[in-house]
Design a protein around this motif. Structure first.
Motif, PDB file in Angstrom:
ATOM      1  N   ILE A  36       0.833  -1.213   0.000  1.00 24.66           N
ATOM      2  CA  ILE A  36       0.000   0.000   0.000  1.00 24.66           C
ATOM      3  C   ILE A  36       0.861   1.255   0.000  1.00 24.66           C
ATOM      4  O   ILE A  36       0.465   2.299  -0.565  1.00 24.66           O
ATOM      5  N   GLU A  37       2.051   1.205   0.590  1.00 22.34           N
ATOM      6  CA  GLU A  37       2.961   2.355   0.545  1.00 22.34           C
ATOM      7  C   GLU A  37       3.418   2.612  -0.887  1.00 22.34           C
ATOM      8  O   GLU A  37       3.517   3.769  -1.328  1.00 22.34           O
ATOM      9  N   ASN A  38       3.698   1.546  -1.632  1.00 25.34           N
ATOM     10  CA  ASN A  38       4.075   1.692  -3.040  1.00 25.34           C
ATOM     11  C   ASN A  38       2.944   2.333  -3.834  1.00 25.34           C
ATOM     12  O   ASN A  38       3.171   3.205  -4.675  1.00 25.34           O
ATOM     13  N   ALA A  39       1.713   1.879  -3.557  1.00 18.37           N
ATOM     14  CA  ALA A  39       0.555   2.419  -4.280  1.00 18.37           C
ATOM     15  C   ALA A  39       0.303   3.881  -3.909  1.00 18.37           C
ATOM     16  O   ALA A  39      -0.101   4.685  -4.746  1.00 18.37           O
ATOM     17  N   GLU A  40       0.551   4.228  -2.631  1.00 17.41           N
ATOM     18  CA  GLU A  40       0.368   5.613  -2.196  1.00 17.41           C
ATOM     19  C   GLU A  40       1.388   6.533  -2.871  1.00 17.41           C
ATOM     20  O   GLU A  40       1.059   7.676  -3.236  1.00 17.41           O
TER      21      GLU A  40
END
Length: 922
Positions: free
Chosen positions: A866-870
């Protein structure tokens, strides 16, 4: 940045957020608060949590951890010194000798070791041993009862200090300061004596219920057999009746001849039975039940009489007819007299109601002055059982109590005592529950406005067609409504996890410890005396052995650690308090993950649920019960768990027969993790007469699920007259009785303060309030308040399909956790293999810890994704990831051989994230 600039920036931030630094003056206030808190509960985690809550409420920056540690440590040390000084002054030499004797070996066994042993079941042998232990501890108990009250030690601290005796060996106790040992032993004896009485009372109730159920079943069987036999002869009875209208039979024939002919149709001994059968218009089931109690007399005299003699029953009315009968019966049995030795005039029978008199008295023919006379005589076996049964009913209703018990003392004794309550303003200020220090009118006015508006707006939205998610049929008086109910399962073991290589559960524990440091929670039981750190690999082995239900013996056989090492580690480090602390560390680590906020079902709200999961017990234990629905012919217990955002943050083992609703506040209030729910849901088993208002007053929004809510559900109340709602679809059933709420407000304050100050467990007070059949005005007032909060929730529930979906979703999360727990506890078909309630709690907490490590491991992976997507602002990907539950185990190997002697981490999180980005998210 220069220091002056830094300070200026710091001041600006504090001003913007309306916070202040913790000055020396504030630190003194914290220390004083800690001194107060330690008198309630001496556990460091409790004091820390309450201090943090206070700082947050007052908007004060938390001081350095070392400062907080010093404050808490100073408070605990001062309290122990105070208790030690007082006990050495007030405990007589005779009292000291009695306590010293508990640590002296007699025939190879110390008395204290004997007293530690809990009964396995309600069998005669086990309960007889409890009676013997009761005699051993009786004298010390009454010394302790007087002494503990005088030194001002809380019930919670009594339980805490008492629990330490269960873990310390006699050898270890002898190495401690004498005054500390005296405190622990005094609390242990006090607690154990009351627990013995609880065990005896529970056995008393258990056997009465058992014999009552048996009598009811036997009565049904007897009536069935009676009807079958009667119906079999009815046809022949008709033939006999025809004889009286048969014109072929001469009028002058002797009746004797007709009788002889009748006996050829039906046997003579059956005629009387058939006559009785035909004349009965209805069968009195209760009569058959009482007849069966006579057949059970031998059993209940063995299993109930000795318990009855040893329980000190009390009530508030000394002239009560039942209590007079109890005193008479005890005196007779203590003097080894049979009830048959007493005349009918000597036996007190005033408590027998006219309704039951006909069952306890029987027709008997006796000789008086040479003549045989038929008269009613008391059946003494029925009389004895009637007293037992009435005592059981009145115990459950709260009208009879036992002061020297934990769960069966009078309700008034469970609350703050009157002397302490004289300082009620200070108490209420310290416990900091907003509604308690405001006038009751403020609370009622606020609720009146909310409920009145809610009744109007919910009905108006339906009339205007703005609530399409309610089904309405019929018109006028035949109008009906229902809420469509669709249960959507929460997904576990998402397909994403199939792309992750399997790893062993021991590797997961090793990895999670690196991230959370949970192993450091496992302090040695004698941490003040032993400089010994927990060995990570041994602790992990014990956790897996207990958590998977295999036990230490089997673990030693399939791992690289010996049984002796495992046993020593378990005895020294594995106990409920260390497991709870370890679980909290992992839960807190999960709460800090970037993905955690996405599990909020509503913005900024942590919404929890609680539910029980049934497990069969291999051995009989004092809290295991029969349940044909869950265990067939066997016994089991229930593991009641609080789950918030997928995380099991608290858990408790309860009896399978106990009502889950009694433990809802208990789990929420005693949650020591950083995950603090503000909204809570349960299924129907979490609902009772007072949970809505109790949770509301303690700051939680209670939002249970209603499966079958429809027009037949009469659960909405109002402040106004119901005549004002004649044209509404949802009409209140009656007006709220605000007068009784105002009259009883001080008693309500006292009940809430007692719950907050843990004068006894929350579940005990709630169980008594819910089960009391007596006319208790404080309870009636609480029920009225509960009706207000419940009405608001039901109206919200009807009005919002989104709320219904949210509630179902959080309940589903609890069910998903149950699936994970069942998968972890795979060995021995999931049956508990232990013999005490403490061991049950330990094994269950180990399972919860393994579940938490799996959830944290999965959460770290999902957080990376989710950090990558953010970073790339890929909102579609974020939406996909946040829907993946961290409750998954398909990629975790829970079985096979275990190798715990490791030196390096074998889990590469970044590699796992890269694989999932490539194979699952593209």
């Amino acid at each position: 940045m220069q220091n002056p600039v830094k300070k200026d920036q710091y001041k600006i931030i504090l001003k913007l957020l309306d916070y202040q630094i913790c000055t020396q003056e504030r630190k003194k206030e914290l220390q004083e608060k800690a001194f107060y808190l330690v008198t309630i509960h001496a556990k460091p985690i409790y004091i820390f949590k309450e201090l943090f809550n206070y700082l947050e409420k007052e908007k004060i920056i938390v001081p350095a951890y070392s400062t907080m540690q010093t404050i808490v440590s100073k408070a605990i040390t001062r309290e122990k010194d105070r208790l030690g000084t007082v006990i050495m002054k007030q405990l007589s030499e005779a009292g000291q000798k009695i306590l010293d004797d508990l640590l002296i070996s007699e025939e190879g066994l110390h008395k204290v070791t004997l007293l530690k042993q809990e009964p396995r079941n309600f069998g005669h042998k086990e309960m007889s041993q409890e009676v013997e232990k009761r005699e051993i501890t009786r004298e010390i108990y009454y010394i302790a009862r007087k002494f503990l009250k005088e030194i001002g030690i809380s019930n919670e601290n009594i339980k805490y200090y008492s629990s330490l005796i269960k873990y310390y060996s006699v050898y270890k106790l002898r190495r401690m300061k004498k005054e500390i040992v005296y405190i622990y032993l005094t609390c242990f004896i006090f607690n154990r004596y009351e627990k013995i009485n609880d065990n005896l009372i529970n056995a008393f109730i258990y056997y009465i219920n058992k014999y009552t159920d048996e009598a009811k079943d036997e009565a049904k069987e007897k009536i069935y057999e009676y009807k079958v036999e009667g119906n079999k002869h009815l046809k022949n009875a008709g033939k006999i009746l025809k004889l009286f209208v048969d014109d072929t039979i001469p009028e002058e024939i002797e009746f004797k001849k007709i009788k002889e002919f009748a006996f050829t149709i039906i046997e003579k001994d059956k005629i009387s039975f058939l006559s009785s059968y035909i004349s009965k218009t209805r069968f009195d089931t209760i009569e058959y039940e009482w007849d069966h109690y006579v057949e059970l007399a031998h059993k209940f005299k063995i299993n109930l009489r000795y318990i009855f003699i040893n329980i000190d029953f009390e009530n508030h009315n000394k002239e009560d007819f039942l209590m007079k009968a109890v005193i008479f019966l005890k005196k007779a049995f203590t003097n080894n007299k049979s009830l048959n030795q007493f005349s009918s005039t000597e036996i007190p029978c005033e408590f027998i109601t006219s309704k039951f008199r006909k069952y306890l008295y029987e027709d008997k023919v006796i000789e008086i002055n040479g003549k045989f006379v038929k008269r009613k005589e008391l059946n003494v076996d029925k009389y004895e059982f009637s007293i037992y049964r009435l005592l059981k009913d009145k115990l459950e209703a709260g009208e009879v109590f036992i002061s020297s018990s934990q769960n069966f003392k009078s309700f008034e004794e469970d609350l703050i005592d009157n002397t302490t309550w004289q300082q009620k303003e200070e108490l209420i200020r310290n416990i900091d529950i907003r509604y308690l220090y405001e006038p009751v009118d403020n609370l009622l006015n606020s609720l009146r406005e909310e409920l009145d508006n809610k009744i109007y707006t919910v009905n108006k939205r339906i009339q205007d067609g703005q609530n399409p998610h309610i089904k309405i049929t019929g018109k006028g008086e035949n109008l009906k409504w229902t809420l469509p109910y669709k249960k959507k399962e929460e997904k576990t073991n998402d397909p994403m996890y199939a792309h992750i290589n399997q790893i062993g559960i021991s590797d997961v524990l090793y990895f999670v410890n690196e991230k959370s440091g949970f192993i450091s929670s496992f302090t040695h039981i004698l941490d003040r005396f032993i400089k010994s750190e927990a060995h990570e690999h041994k602790i992990s082995a014990c956790i897996i052995a207990y958590g998977t239900n295999m036990g230490l013996g089997k673990m030693a056989g399939i791992s690289d650690i010996s049984y002796n090492e495992l046993s020593h580690t378990a005895n020294s480090f594995i106990r409920p308090e260390t497991l709870k602390a370890a679980n909290d560390k992992i839960s807190n680590a999960i709460a800090k993950l970037p993905v955690f906020k996405y599990y909020n079902v509503q913005e900024g709200i942590i919404h929890s649920s609680s539910d029980g999961q049934k497990f069969e017990t291999q051995f009989e234990t004092i809290n295991s019960r029969y349940s044909s629905k869950y265990f067939g012919l066997n016994k089991g217990i229930s593991s009641y768990t609080l789950v918030a955002n997928h995380v099991p943050i608290n858990s408790k083992i309860i009896g399978a027969n106990e009502h889950e609703s009694h433990y809802v506040l208990d789990l929420l209030f005693n949650n020591t993790s950083d995950i603090i729910p503000s909204m809570h849901s349960t299924d129907s088993m979490g609902i009772n007469q007072i949970n809505f208002i109790l949770l509301y007053l303690f700051g939680y929004m209670f939002a249970p699920r209603y499966k079958n809510l429809n027009s037949k559900s009469k659960m909405i109340y109002s402040f106004k007259s119901i005549n004002e709602y004649q044209d509404f679809l949802f009409k209140p059933i009656r007006r709220i009785k605000t007068e009784i709420i105002k009259e009883e407000w001080e008693n309500i304050q006292k009940i809430i303060a007692s719950l907050a100050l843990k004068s006894t467990t929350q579940s005990t007070i709630i169980r008594k309030l819910n089960s009391y059949k007596r006319r208790n005005k404080a309870k009636k007032a609480l029920v009225e308040l509960d009706n207000i909060i419940k009405s608001i929730h039901i109206l919200n529930y009807i009005d919002s399909i989104e709320l219904r979906r949210i509630i179902q979703k959080v309940i589903n999360r609890g069910e998903s956790y149950h699936k994970l727990k069942r998968a972890i506890r795979y060995d021995n078909l999931g049956k508990f293999r232990v013999k005490t309630d403490v061991e049950q709690q330990v094994w269950s907490e180990c399972t919860r810890l393994i579940a938490n490590t799996i959830i944290l491991y999965n959460g770290i992976i999902l957080s990376g994704l989710i950090e990558n997507a953010e970073k790339t602002k890929d909102y579609e990907k974020i939406d996909l990831i946040k829907k993946i539950s961290p409750v998954a185990w398909r990629h975790i190997n829970l079985y096979g051989r275990y190798k715990f002697h490791k030196k390096e981490n074998t889990i590469d999180i970044q590699k796992i994230i890269d694989i999932l980005e490539e194979k699952y998210l593209t």
